[in-house]
Scaffold this active site. Structure first.
Site, PDB file in Angstrom:
ATOM      1  N   GLU A 107     -34.155  80.524  -1.766  1.00  0.00           N
ATOM      2  CA  GLU A 107     -34.935  80.924  -0.489  1.00  0.00           C
ATOM      3  C   GLU A 107     -36.450  81.695  -0.003  1.00  0.00           C
ATOM      4  O   GLU A 107     -37.256  82.395   0.840  1.00  0.00           O
ATOM      5  CB  GLU A 107     -33.998  80.651   0.496  1.00  0.00           C
ATOM      6  CG  GLU A 107     -32.947  79.868   0.779  1.00  0.00           C
ATOM      7  CD  GLU A 107     -31.770  79.543   1.779  1.00  0.00           C
ATOM      8  OE1 GLU A 107     -30.128  80.351   1.383  1.00  0.00           O
ATOM      9  OE2 GLU A 107     -31.691  78.458   2.196  1.00  0.00           O
ATOM     10  N   GLU A 127     -25.303  76.755  -3.257  1.00  0.00           N
ATOM     11  CA  GLU A 127     -24.664  76.491  -2.294  1.00  0.00           C
ATOM     12  C   GLU A 127     -23.368  75.388  -2.211  1.00  0.00           C
ATOM     13  O   GLU A 127     -22.677  75.455  -1.684  1.00  0.00           O
ATOM     14  CB  GLU A 127     -25.341  76.459  -0.977  1.00  0.00           C
ATOM     15  CG  GLU A 127     -25.998  77.663  -0.620  1.00  0.00           C
ATOM     16  CD  GLU A 127     -27.121  77.980  -1.345  1.00  0.00           C
ATOM     17  OE1 GLU A 127     -27.625  76.948  -2.382  1.00  0.00           O
ATOM     18  OE2 GLU A 127     -28.209  78.634  -0.963  1.00  0.00           O
TER      19      GLU A 127
HETATM   20  N1  CAA Z   1     -22.728  87.721  -5.007  1.00  0.00           N
HETATM   21  C1  CAA Z   1     -22.112  88.672  -5.347  1.00  0.00           C
HETATM   22  N2  CAA Z   1     -21.109  89.192  -6.729  1.00  0.00           N
HETATM   23  C2  CAA Z   1     -21.638  87.766  -7.565  1.00  0.00           C
HETATM   24  C3  CAA Z   1     -22.781  87.010  -7.731  1.00  0.00           C
HETATM   25  C4  CAA Z   1     -23.474  86.548  -5.715  1.00  0.00           C
HETATM   26  N3  CAA Z   1     -23.824  85.952  -5.537  1.00  0.00           N
HETATM   27  N4  CAA Z   1     -23.068  86.597  -8.260  1.00  0.00           N
HETATM   28  C5  CAA Z   1     -22.661  87.180  -9.101  1.00  0.00           C
HETATM   29  N5  CAA Z   1     -22.105  88.713  -9.365  1.00  0.00           N
HETATM   30  C6  CAA Z   1     -20.975  89.248  -9.617  1.00  0.00           C
HETATM   31  C7  CAA Z   1     -19.997  88.192 -10.245  1.00  0.00           C
HETATM   32  O1  CAA Z   1     -19.047  88.393  -9.651  1.00  0.00           O
HETATM   33  C8  CAA Z   1     -19.527  89.525 -11.742  1.00  0.00           C
HETATM   34  O2  CAA Z   1     -19.305  90.960 -11.466  1.00  0.00           O
HETATM   35  P1  CAA Z   1     -18.100  91.152 -12.416  1.00  0.00           P
HETATM   36  O3  CAA Z   1     -19.231  91.857 -12.970  1.00  0.00           O
HETATM   37  O4  CAA Z   1     -17.606  92.210 -11.157  1.00  0.00           O
HETATM   38  O5  CAA Z   1     -16.951  90.588 -12.522  1.00  0.00           O
HETATM   39  C9  CAA Z   1     -21.399  89.591 -11.937  1.00  0.00           C
HETATM   40  O6  CAA Z   1     -22.284  89.761 -10.686  1.00  0.00           O
HETATM   41  C10 CAA Z   1     -21.659  89.075 -12.580  1.00  0.00           C
HETATM   42  O7  CAA Z   1     -21.445  87.540 -12.878  1.00  0.00           O
HETATM   43  P2  CAA Z   1     -20.947  86.843 -13.593  1.00  0.00           P
HETATM   44  O8  CAA Z   1     -20.207  87.528 -14.842  1.00  0.00           O
HETATM   45  O9  CAA Z   1     -21.035  85.361 -13.473  1.00  0.00           O
HETATM   46  O10 CAA Z   1     -22.392  86.894 -15.263  1.00  0.00           O
HETATM   47  P3  CAA Z   1     -23.523  85.537 -15.478  1.00  0.00           P
HETATM   48  O11 CAA Z   1     -24.725  86.359 -16.207  1.00  0.00           O
HETATM   49  O12 CAA Z   1     -22.647  85.283 -16.409  1.00  0.00           O
HETATM   50  O13 CAA Z   1     -23.920  85.390 -14.628  1.00  0.00           O
HETATM   51  C11 CAA Z   1     -25.353  83.812 -12.469  1.00  0.00           C
HETATM   52  C12 CAA Z   1     -24.862  84.937 -14.006  1.00  0.00           C
HETATM   53  C13 CAA Z   1     -25.674  82.863 -12.864  1.00  0.00           C
HETATM   54  C14 CAA Z   1     -25.980  84.226 -12.000  1.00  0.00           C
HETATM   55  C15 CAA Z   1     -24.225  84.186 -12.173  1.00  0.00           C
HETATM   56  O14 CAA Z   1     -22.792  85.148 -11.794  1.00  0.00           O
HETATM   57  C16 CAA Z   1     -23.895  83.133 -10.891  1.00  0.00           C
HETATM   58  O15 CAA Z   1     -24.105  81.624 -10.711  1.00  0.00           O
HETATM   59  N6  CAA Z   1     -23.634  83.576  -9.930  1.00  0.00           N
HETATM   60  C17 CAA Z   1     -23.622  82.485  -8.341  1.00  0.00           C
HETATM   61  C18 CAA Z   1     -24.698  82.612  -7.564  1.00  0.00           C
HETATM   62  C19 CAA Z   1     -24.291  81.960  -6.873  1.00  0.00           C
HETATM   63  O16 CAA Z   1     -23.874  80.735  -6.099  1.00  0.00           O
HETATM   64  N7  CAA Z   1     -25.515  82.379  -5.766  1.00  0.00           N
HETATM   65  C20 CAA Z   1     -26.190  81.061  -4.261  1.00  0.00           C
HETATM   66  C21 CAA Z   1     -24.990  82.110  -3.435  1.00  0.00           C
HETATM   67  S1  CAA Z   1     -24.975  81.625  -1.740  1.00  0.00           S
HETATM   68  C22 CAA Z   1     -26.666  81.547  -1.051  1.00  0.00           C
HETATM   69  O17 CAA Z   1     -27.475  82.036  -1.474  1.00  0.00           O
HETATM   70  C23 CAA Z   1     -26.001  80.674   0.371  1.00  0.00           C
HETATM   71  C24 CAA Z   1     -26.621  81.750   1.303  1.00  0.00           C
HETATM   72  O18 CAA Z   1     -28.289  83.007   0.832  1.00  0.00           O
HETATM   73  C25 CAA Z   1     -27.607  81.882   2.688  1.00  0.00           C
END
Ligand code: CAA
Ligand code: NAI
Length: 704
Positions: A107, A127
């Site tokens: 976004e 999301e």
């Molecule tokens: N917020 C907070 N912490 C997050 C995060 C997030 N969005 N995404 C990842 N992390 C943290 C994980 O908890 C993890 O922490 P630890 O090392 O302490 O366990 C660390 O970052 C690394 O994450 P992964 O182990 O998952 O690493 P990866 O390389 O395998 O994957 C990734 C990376 C693809 C970004 C994956 O973490 C992921 O899919 N994250 C979620 C992304 C997501 O859903 N974003 C949308 C959020 S909703 C939103 O954005 C709504 C809005 O704006 C209004």
């Protein structure tokens, strides 16, 4: 000492570089939002800056909102406002993307005026997978960027797309050749300056028109696939309704929907699942412990599990030697593995030449253990029989090199007894894969009494390499998952004995959000499995234990489930998925009168309450005994191995949300009829009495 700011502003000539550095994934924490707002204000005030490049340090562009802030009071500045500031800038802003550009990250990019991505960048609005919808303009700007149909697809599925697809859709303006985001952004900025281009704002673009017939069709498809989840349908409605409004009203409409969803139990369950999966890998006692090196693995037994494990290991780039009992069995296993990899090629998950390479260079199936002398890790997957497994481990103890990790895939047997047979129990661990092992992501890592810490670390490293979710379990009958399953299956069997039909049970459980009920699962797995377990345990059975005689009768009649066309259900050409058997009710009534049971009715809610109480109670016992270290680990096992609906977060999260006092009271009520089965877990009783939660046990806050 001043706090390190996660957003920096640096101008070189006419180009301002706005860099976000908020490891690990540049999530949009309050500090990042504030930093972005400040940087945009500085851009406006900087007389020498004519254009800006927004990019991120580290492994990825912004991967989304900071999920750990969800459910807490929002802290300003709010993301939609920050994005509006970026978009309103009179000086163009180029977003230079790399890594995973997700959620709020995408976004932000949509608020910029130009988007360039490095090869390999992945983008999406996930999301809905967290029970939300894009709440910072995604439902408004994405359709304006890529059209209605593609936007609805991406938003309601949450799927990620690669940079090439993003370019085709018009989500990005250019695909850079660089490997450096800052450099790619710089080049794009200089090009735009040279062309004299100004800001191009999606909020000012025309909204696509919405064909109502197409939307209705989509709505009914989504209603089916989303099942108990509210977010995908709400996202569809928000896109469609919002596009009919002026942009600013559409944004307000989106924000309301986002805030509504933020309050739902589905959102809480899905976010819990996200963190529970990641927490499972965190093992405090392994800090500083290095895993042993694993490149070459051996697999003993090439049946259902051995083949699946081999296919998964090959796909993860490991070298695999599979040992079977004779050459014919080895050839059969090799053919099965070849077919699995071929299936992956057909589904587009694996390149055909990669398959050839794996089978030609990294794989062999043999009938001799000698070939395992240089294996780094061996996984045994022979028949579920203690003597057979001990014999295998005696041999492995002899032929494998010192330091090789020896693992068993046993479902129920005592890993300590298997470990002793090897003569080197410190090297032995349980690696309980789930069937089909090349598809299912769960891996129970069963740590025995004498397993060395670096062997546990090796198991977690292997899980990650094989793209599995490793969950640690102690040794007990069935470990975490199968022990829980036995408990809720038993509760279901008791209800059938007392008057419910297996079909009523399955329906009530499917209504909770499981893909199948316990009797459908039984038919799929084969009813002979449970029968054999009951036979094995019969000599030590407690007299008060109630036996599901009806299940044994089915097996005795040759009704083993799907594989014989008949089990609880009938499977034939007309109903390959099964239909109820009209003779079942009569047979069950006959049996009940034989056993002197007066049948009674169970409402769907009664069925659900007993099934869930049995599951939660067993989970609490598992936690209390230290078989699982935290409630969230149990949730991960049920989510990934047993079809527990993700949007309910897992049984322990669900129990906390319901209130443990209610569940403890239910169990006390059920115990009036059957005090042997319904023995409340002492931990559950304690927590219920003091208003605690199972999640407290995660953090050691439960001092009782
Ligand atoms: N917020 C907070 N912490 C997050 C995060 C997030 N969005 N995404 C990842 N992390 C943290 C994980 O908890 C993890 O922490 P630890 O090392 O302490 O366990 C660390 O970052 C690394 O994450 P992964 O182990 O998952 O690493 P990866 O390389 O395998 O994957 C990734 C990376 C693809 C970004 C994956 O973490 C992921 O899919 N994250 C979620 C992304 C997501 O859903 N974003 C949308 C959020 S909703 C939103 O954005 C709504 C809005 O704006 C209004
Ligand atoms: P299976 O019967 O399909 O395969 C067992 C294979 O082991 C056979 O091909 C047999 O020839 C081979 N074998 C037997 N003894 C051997 C020996 N000494 N040396 C080499 N090969 C030998 O069994 P399946 O289903 O693959 O199960 C294997 C193990 O995995 C069992 O311990 C089972 O409990 C466990 N498991 C099974 C799951 C399932 O859903 N099938 C799920 C998780 C674990």
């Amino acid at each position: 000492m001043s706090e390190r700011t996660p957003v920096s502003y640096l101008r070189e000539g006419a180009v301002a570089f706005i860099e976000i550095d908020n490891p690990p994934v540049n999530a949009l924490s309050a500090a990042v939002r504030q930093g972005l707002a400040d940087a945009v204000a500085r851009l406006a005030d900087d007389p020498d800056a004519r254009i800006a490049v927004l990019f991120c340090a580290g492994r990825t562009f912004i991967a989304g909102a900071d999920i750990s802030e969800f459910g807490k009071p929002p802290v300003p500045p709010f993301l939609p406002d920050v994005i509006a500031m970026i978009e309103a800038s009179e000086k163009p802003v180029v977003a230079a993307l790399h890594g995973t550009v997700l959620g709020g990250g995408l976004e932000v990019a949509l608020g910029a005026h130009h988007r360039v991505a490095l090869p390999g960048t992945r983008m999406g609005l996930p999301e809905v997978t967290l029970g939300l919808l894009p709440g910072a303009g995604g439902t408004q700007r994405l359709p304006r960027a890529i059209g209605l149909e593609a936007a609805i697809d991406l938003i309601t599925s949450g799927r990620q797309i690669g940079a090439e697809e993003a370019l085709t859709l018009g989500l990005i303006d250019a695909l850079a050749k660089d490997t450096d985001a800052r450099a790619a952004g710089d080049a794009a900025a200089r090009r735009l300056l040279a062309e004299g281009r100004g800001p191009r704002r999606l909020s000012e673009a025309d909204a696509p028109t919405v064909p109502s017939a197409g939307v209705e069709a989509l709505r009914s498809t989504l209603a089916r696939s989303a099942r108990g989840q509210v977010a995908p349908l709400r996202a569809l409605d928000t896109i469609v309704e919002g596009l009919a409004m002026p942009f600013a009203e559409g944004m307000a409409h989106e924000r309301r929907a986002f805030m509504d969803l933020m309050q739902t139990p589905e959102r809480a369950g899905l976010v819990h699942a996200f963190f529970a999966e990641r927490r499972a890998a965190q093992q405090d006692d392994l800090t500083g412990v290095s895993p042993r090196r694993v490149d070459r693995i051996g697999i003993i037994g090439g049946g259902t599990m051995g083949q699946g494990i081999a296919a998964a290991a090959l796909t993860a780039g490991l070298d695999v030697t599979l040992v079977e009992r004779d050459d014919a069995a080895a050839d059969k296993a090799a053919a099965g593995i070849g077919r699995m990899l071929e299936g992956a090629v057909k589904r587009g998950k694996l390149a055909a030449d990669a398959r050839e390479r794996m089978l030609g260079q990294s794989f062999r199936a043999v009938a001799s253990y000698d070939t395992l002398a240089d294996a780094d890790l061996v996984i045994e997957a022979v028949f579920e029989n203690l003597e057979a497994k001990q014999e295998v481990f005696r041999t492995l103890g002899r032929v494998c090199r010192p330091g090789a990790v020896l693992a068993t895939n046993t479902s129920y047997l005592d890993v300590n007894l298997i470990a002793e047979a090897s003569g080197r129990p410190q090297d032995v661990i349980g690696l309980h894969f789930f069937s089909p092992a090349n598809v299912m992501r769960l891996l129970e890592i069963v740590v025995a009494d004498r397993t060395a810490p670096d062997v546990v670390a090796t198991a977690f490293a292997l899980a990650r390499r094989m793209n599995k979710i490793g969950v640690r379990s102690g040794v007990c009958d069935g470990f975490i998952g199968n022990r829980m399953m036995l408990a809720y299956r038993t509760a279901a069997d008791h209800m059938v004995l007392d008057g419910a039909s297996p079909y009523e049970i399955d329906q009530a459980i499917v209504a909770l959000g499981f893909p199948m009920g316990p009797y459908q699962v039984g038919d799929l797995a084969g009813l002979d499995i449970g029968h054999a377990t009951r036979q094995r345990k019969a000599p030590t059975r407690e007299p008060r234990e109630r036996v599901p005689v009806f299940a044994d009768r089915l097996v005795e009649a040759g009704r083993l489930g799907r594989k014989t066309g008949r089990g609880y259900y009938i499977y034939d050409d007309q109903t390959p998925q099964g239909r109820p058997d009209p003779e079942m009710a009569g047979a069950l009534d006959g049996l009940r009168s034989e056993l002197g049971i007066a049948p009674r009715r169970f409402a769907p809610e009664d069925i659900q309450a007993r099934y869930m109480a049995a599951m939660v109670n067993e989970g609490a016992k598992i936690l209390d005994e230290g078989i699982a270290a935290r409630a969230s680990d149990i949730d991960v096992v049920l989510l990934h191995g047993y079809g527990f609906p993700r949007w309910k977060g897992g049984p322990m999260h669900w129990a906390d949300a319901q209130g443990l006092d209610r569940i403890a009271a239910d169990i006390a009520r059920f115990a009036q009829d059957d005090p042997y089965f319904w023995q409340v877990s002492p931990l559950l009783a304690r927590l219920a009495a003091k208003g605690g939660t199972l999640a407290d046990v995660n953090t050691g806050k439960d001092a009782t």
